[in-house]
Design a protein around this motif. Structure first.
Motif, PDB file in Angstrom:
ATOM      1  N   GLY A   1     -13.884  16.816   4.065  1.00 25.15           N
ATOM      2  CA  GLY A   1     -13.581  15.920   4.967  1.00 25.15           C
ATOM      3  C   GLY A   1     -12.258  15.539   4.918  1.00 25.15           C
ATOM      4  O   GLY A   1     -11.260  16.237   4.508  1.00 25.15           O
ATOM      5  N   ILE A   2     -12.041  14.412   5.709  1.00 26.34           N
ATOM      6  CA  ILE A   2     -10.475  14.041   6.023  1.00 26.34           C
ATOM      7  C   ILE A   2     -10.043  13.092   4.916  1.00 26.34           C
ATOM      8  O   ILE A   2      -8.734  12.587   5.164  1.00 26.34           O
ATOM      9  CB  ILE A   2     -10.457  13.472   7.356  1.00 26.34           C
ATOM     10  CG1 ILE A   2      -8.738  13.389   7.815  1.00 26.34           C
ATOM     11  CG2 ILE A   2     -11.302  12.433   7.604  1.00 26.34           C
ATOM     12  CD1 ILE A   2      -7.880  14.710   7.681  1.00 26.34           C
ATOM     13  N   ILE A   3     -10.996  12.642   4.119  1.00 27.39           N
ATOM     14  CA  ILE A   3     -10.576  11.969   2.837  1.00 27.39           C
ATOM     15  C   ILE A   3     -10.408  12.749   1.743  1.00 27.39           C
ATOM     16  O   ILE A   3     -11.036  13.423   1.151  1.00 27.39           O
ATOM     17  CB  ILE A   3     -11.477  10.928   2.419  1.00 27.39           C
ATOM     18  CG1 ILE A   3     -12.091  10.117   3.667  1.00 27.39           C
ATOM     19  CG2 ILE A   3     -10.938  10.180   1.434  1.00 27.39           C
ATOM     20  CD1 ILE A   3     -10.867   9.085   4.323  1.00 27.39           C
ATOM     21  N   PRO A   4      -8.768  12.691   1.486  1.00 27.63           N
ATOM     22  CA  PRO A   4      -8.646  13.752   0.266  1.00 27.63           C
ATOM     23  C   PRO A   4      -8.972  13.268  -1.095  1.00 27.63           C
ATOM     24  O   PRO A   4      -9.512  12.206  -1.160  1.00 27.63           O
ATOM     25  CB  PRO A   4      -6.876  13.660   0.273  1.00 27.63           C
ATOM     26  CG  PRO A   4      -6.561  12.209   1.047  1.00 27.63           C
ATOM     27  CD  PRO A   4      -7.809  11.944   1.868  1.00 27.63           C
ATOM     28  N   GLU A   5      -9.465  14.452  -1.728  1.00 28.16           N
ATOM     29  CA  GLU A   5      -9.719  14.138  -3.137  1.00 28.16           C
ATOM     30  C   GLU A   5      -8.680  13.204  -3.955  1.00 28.16           C
ATOM     31  O   GLU A   5      -7.547  13.666  -3.842  1.00 28.16           O
ATOM     32  CB  GLU A   5      -9.919  15.632  -4.010  1.00 28.16           C
ATOM     33  CG  GLU A   5     -10.619  15.424  -5.197  1.00 28.16           C
ATOM     34  CD  GLU A   5     -10.830  16.973  -5.846  1.00 28.16           C
ATOM     35  OE1 GLU A   5     -10.776  17.852  -5.171  1.00 28.16           O
ATOM     36  OE2 GLU A   5     -10.958  16.848  -7.050  1.00 28.16           O
ATOM     37  N   GLY A   6      -9.164  12.441  -4.678  1.00 28.25           N
ATOM     38  CA  GLY A   6      -8.101  11.449  -5.446  1.00 28.25           C
ATOM     39  C   GLY A   6      -7.873  10.071  -4.589  1.00 28.25           C
ATOM     40  O   GLY A   6      -7.292   9.256  -5.353  1.00 28.25           O
ATOM     41  N   MET A   7      -8.393  10.066  -3.547  1.00 34.57           N
ATOM     42  CA  MET A   7      -7.976   8.796  -2.728  1.00 34.57           C
ATOM     43  C   MET A   7      -9.594   7.886  -2.710  1.00 34.57           C
ATOM     44  O   MET A   7     -10.699   8.719  -2.726  1.00 34.57           O
ATOM     45  CB  MET A   7      -7.638   9.100  -1.369  1.00 34.57           C
ATOM     46  CG  MET A   7      -7.163   7.791  -0.577  1.00 34.57           C
ATOM     47  SD  MET A   7      -6.452   8.525   0.878  1.00 34.57           S
ATOM     48  CE  MET A   7      -7.291   7.740   2.015  1.00 34.57           C
TER      49      MET A   7
END
Lengths: 546, 337
Positions: free
Chosen positions: A349-355
């Motif tokens: 998805g558009i939410i990056p891993e880590g955020m």
């Protein structure tokens, strides 16, 4: 005899000329004294400082992206951000690899329970470069100016604040009241758009709020001052010895424009440059450089996500099965291994891993051409169709991704045409919906899921707002609006994870990879960390050379 | 017609040419898809802001009205403000053009210094070893891509030998001399700053050679063929028969008579180089007009595009005019007709 002498003379002259000109200087690792043979004539000049590795206080940074201008409220260019972030301070700031804000000019702050009122208590030590204190008035002036100019900076703020949102309590206390609760507000105050400008700029407003005045000057309070700027060549920053915070150890920072990456690479290998802009070298060049003595390749996770927007207003892309088929037809592993050479990972998805807000359970489409083919048949397109992907020019990685997709899609009967456009044309075409597929990339300016998702998924962002899929889903709209107003972090996380789950089923976008950020530097550089979202940020103020 | 009237006539003729060029450039620029206001506003600006900017920049008017407005301020000496740098375009040009001018002078200097003697030698030693050598050299010069040559020169002289710098106009630690002409070498001489002068000259060598490689080749070949024709004439044989030294006959008699086509070619190349060479500028990070122009087009910075085009056109015409006048200096028999 005579004939010989002409040829001889010309050749000798040319040789002498060349030797005379070249003999004067040795451009070795530390080209310490320029023009060694001419010392006698230097009487009335201060001798030039040793550059490069020879001097631990001088830092040479090379970039191939030209710097348009230095007005923090008027620019949206990363290369300008890098400079203005050093020249100016903000209420709060980002540092190191951290994506949460830290106090800067604001020592502390209170947020009212309804999330509407923010009270900032300013550090009384903070001074502008002309010696005047950074006051509440300066804060109000800066935000008002940003909103009045109406460019990128205003776009960030005017959602929730206007010129009337500010109340000066005393010289060092300011209250900002939002029109509506906006959970990521504090994070926006750490962005480059929130730089605080000396209100004395008002004397030079002219008819454009000082935009042309401030284009090549600075009126900030930051750890560096602008020493000189030779356009197209270099910007020289000098440490602000009177800085109210910690005075930088690198006393001179040369930001050099080196247009050609291969030249920059030579300069780095030679030691004339200490650090290259991370965008300069392609993954395969960095791979080649791996193991070069004296050069380090720094790798850190980034929040940049490559995305393919599928224009849902175009047939047959309006059919969800077709979009899912496309998602199954992208060879993600090969992109990460063969094109990005390991500098990327899968993302759903558009939410990056880590955020904050990242949904690890979101459905990911694996490369499976049989499934893709089956889906196409279900959609009644068993014979395939023709479509087109747009990319902007001068990007090797995107071109390679598009070419790879082209050959894979061919196997399921889809004829993909690749169209390369110059950046302004690309921007115009995709924001006006003239594309079918468009390959681009996204990095947030602050780490909040509202930032990425509102742009990508809210129906009001269609086109110019960067919802390039022209995606519209009333449930998603409603969730986005809720998430923005909610103060409770737990509830927000739920909301954003749900949105990602919905989008992964509907596939308005395909996400080829989340990037790792890689930069090349000399091993003697210490303290450089890449911020996952502000990838342009180079913390000159706390870096050193050994 | 005397020289002055001829010059005046030629200058008057510039006007229709310039009007034509400005119109062509203006209308072609405006057909590029893309919205300058959108680019000027930046990515997060919303529709309202962009509309306001479009209005402010006059983009909503028909193209011909925009053109007339532009020409009107141009005649008042106002080139407009760059959307990209926020500076008056004039300021930008003042910063980028002297770099191009300096590099052009330097590369033309190398061209004349090497190309013409090489051509003369070539002609006087027709089909001998020196001629073959010059021919190969010329062919290599013309055939090598500037970009490739630049990188090879860098690898050798910068990385390997370490005798020449890799990029820019001055050593990183040096401040440019006080701006008088904008050409660092000249300004350094005028201010007596020899450190800067040496550094500036050294930085000119590699880009200068790279840029000159092609023109040296062309000039050598042109000089050779022009000289061969002249060398066949009776008066050359007479000059030799009278016992004139070879140098005197070749350079004093033959070259002067064979100069016309060489000058024409020199004029053309000079004018051409003034437009800047994007490739050479890229490899050596030379902040010249070529790069500036390309950048201006990428950002749809129309005022800058217009200014560069008009500037190059004017210079081209002037260079040609000067060459035409020089013809008469070389050959006083010519009339200004």
């Amino acid at each position: 005899m005579k004939r010989k002498s002409i040829l001889f003379k010309v050749m000798t002259m040319a040789l002498i000329l060349l030797l005379a000109l070249t003999g004067c200087n040795k451009y070795n690792q530390d080209s310490a004294t320029p023009a060694g043979g001419e010392n006698k004539d230097q009487k009335n000049e201060t001798p030039a400082e040793p550059q490069g590795s020879g001097n631990p206080e001088v830092f040479n940074f090379a970039t191939n992206q030209d710097i348009p201008h230095l007005d923090p409220h008027g620019t949206a260019a990363n290369t300008s951000f890098r400079v203005t972030y050093m020249l100016y301070d903000r209420l709060v700031t980002y540092d190191g690899t951290d994506t949460e804000v830290k106090p800067q000019i604001a020592e502390k702050w209170d947020i009212s329970d309804d999330g509407l009122t923010y009270t900032f208590y300013l550090n009384k030590e903070a001074k502008f470069h002309d010696g005047s204190p950074v006051t509440a008035e300066a804060v109000q002036y800066s935000f008002t100016r940003a909103i009045d100019i109406g460019k990128s900076a205003a776009g960030q703020f005017h959602k929730v604040i206007s010129k009337d949102s500010f109340e000066i309590v005393d010289d060092y206390t300011i209250k900002i009241t939002l029109d509506q609760p906006f959970a990521p507000f504090l994070k926006t105050l750490g962005t480059v758009f929130a730089n605080i400008v000396n209100p004395k700029l008002a004397d030079n407003h002219g008819n454009d709020l000082g935009e042309s005045y401030l284009a090549d000057k600075e009126m900030g309070s930051g750890p560096y001052v602008l020493e000189s700027w030779d356009r197209g060549q270099k910007i020289v920053l000098k440490a602000n010895e009177d800085y109210w915070g910690e005075v930088p150890k690198l006393k001179t920072v040369n930001i050099m424009i080196v247009n050609e990456p291969s030249t920059a690479r030579l300069m780095l290998e030679k030691g004339e440059v200490d650090l290259l802009d991370y965008t300069m070298l392609s993954p395969d060049v960095m791979k080649q450089m791996e193991g070069t003595e004296g050069i380090d390749i720094i790798t850190q996770p980034g929040y940049q996500i490559d995305d393919i927007a599928i224009n849902m207003e175009k047939k047959p892309l309006d059919n969800v099965k077709v979009r899912q088929a496309l998602a199954y037809a992208v060879n993600y592993d090969s992109i990460n291994n063969d094109i990005l050479l390991g500098a990327g990972k899968r993302i759903g998805g558009i939410i990056p891993e880590g955020m904050f807000g990242y949904n690890p359970d979101v459905k990911q489409y694996d490369f499976d051409l049989d499934k893709a083919k089956a889906l196409l048949e279900e959609a009644g397109l068993g014979n395939g169709f023709e479509t087109e992907i747009l990319i902007s020019e001068n990007n090797e990685v995107r071109k390679n991704i598009a070419v790879m997709m082209q050959s894979d899609l061919k196997k399921i009967g889809i004829d993909l045409k690749i169209k390369t456009l110059a950046w302004p044309t690309f921007l115009e075409t995709v924001t006006s919906g003239g594309h079918q597929l468009a390959l681009a990339a996204w990095t947030p300016d602050y780490a909040d899921p509202d930032y990425n998702l509102w742009y990508f998924a809210h129906s009001s962002s269609k086109g110019p707002g960067f919802n390039l899929a022209f995606y519209e889903n009333s449930k998603v709209d409603q969730l986005l609006e809720e998430g923005r107003k909610t103060v409770d972090e737990g509830r927000r996380e739920e909301v954003y994870q749900e949105i990602q789950a919905i989008m992964s089923e509907e596939v308005p976008y395909i996400f080829p990879a989340q990037r790792l950020v890689q930069a090349t530097q000399r091993s003697w550089v210490k303290g450089y960390e890449i911020n996952p979202m502000n990838t342009w940020y180079v913390p000159f103020q706390k870096m050193t050379k050994e | 017609m005397d020289a002055l009237r001829y010059t005046l006539k030629r200058i008057l003729l510039m006007i229709p040419i310039l009007i034509g060029i400005s119109m062509l450039t203006f209308f072609i620029s405006n057909t590029i898809p893309g919205d300058p206001a959108r680019l000027a506003a930046g990515p997060y600006a919303d529709a309202k802001v962009i509309e306001e900017l479009q209005e402010k920049m006059g983009l909503n008017d028909p193209v011909y009205i925009q053109y007339f407005r532009y020409m009107k301020s141009l005649l008042q000496g106002d080139l407009g403000n760059s959307n990209y740098s926020h500076q008056p375009v004039m300021e930008d040009i003042k910063q980028y053009f002297p770099a191009t001018l300096e590099l052009t002078f330097f590369s033309m200097f190398i061209t004349i210094l090497i190309g013409i003697p090489l051509g003369v030698i070539s002609a006087s030693k027709k089909d001998k070893i020196a001629d073959q050598f010059a021919r190969v050299l010329a062919l290599i010069g013309v055939a090598m891509p500037a970009f490739w040559l630049g990188i090879i020169l860098l690898l050798f002289f910068y990385l390997k030998l370490g005798v020449l710098p890799g990029s820019g106009r001055l050593d990183t630690g040096l401040a440019p001399p006080e701006t008088i002409t904008g050409m660092y070498t000249i300004d350094a001489i005028l201010t007596g700053n020899w450190t800067v002068f040496t550094s500036a000259v050294i930085h000119l060598i590699l880009p200068g050679i790279t840029q000159a490689a092609v023109t040296i080749g062309m000039i050598t070949r042109m000089t050779r063929s022009s000289m061969l024709e002249v060398l066949r004439s009776d008066y050359i044989r007479t000059a030799f028969a009278k016992g004139g030294s070879e140098r005197r006959v070749l350079y004093g008699h033959a070259l002067r008579n064979g100069m016309m086509p060489i000058m024409t070619l020199l004029g053309m190349t000079f004018g051409h180089s003034l437009g800047g060479s994007v490739l050479v500028e890229s490899v050596f990070s030379w902040p010249g007009l070529g790069k500036y122009a390309v950048n201006a087009i990428t950002y749809l910075d129309f005022p800058a595009v217009m200014a560069v085009t008009i500037l190059i056109a004017v210079l081209f015409i002037i260079v040609n005019l000067v060459i035409d006048i020089l013809y008469q200096v070389v050959d006083p028999r010519l009339n200004y007709e």
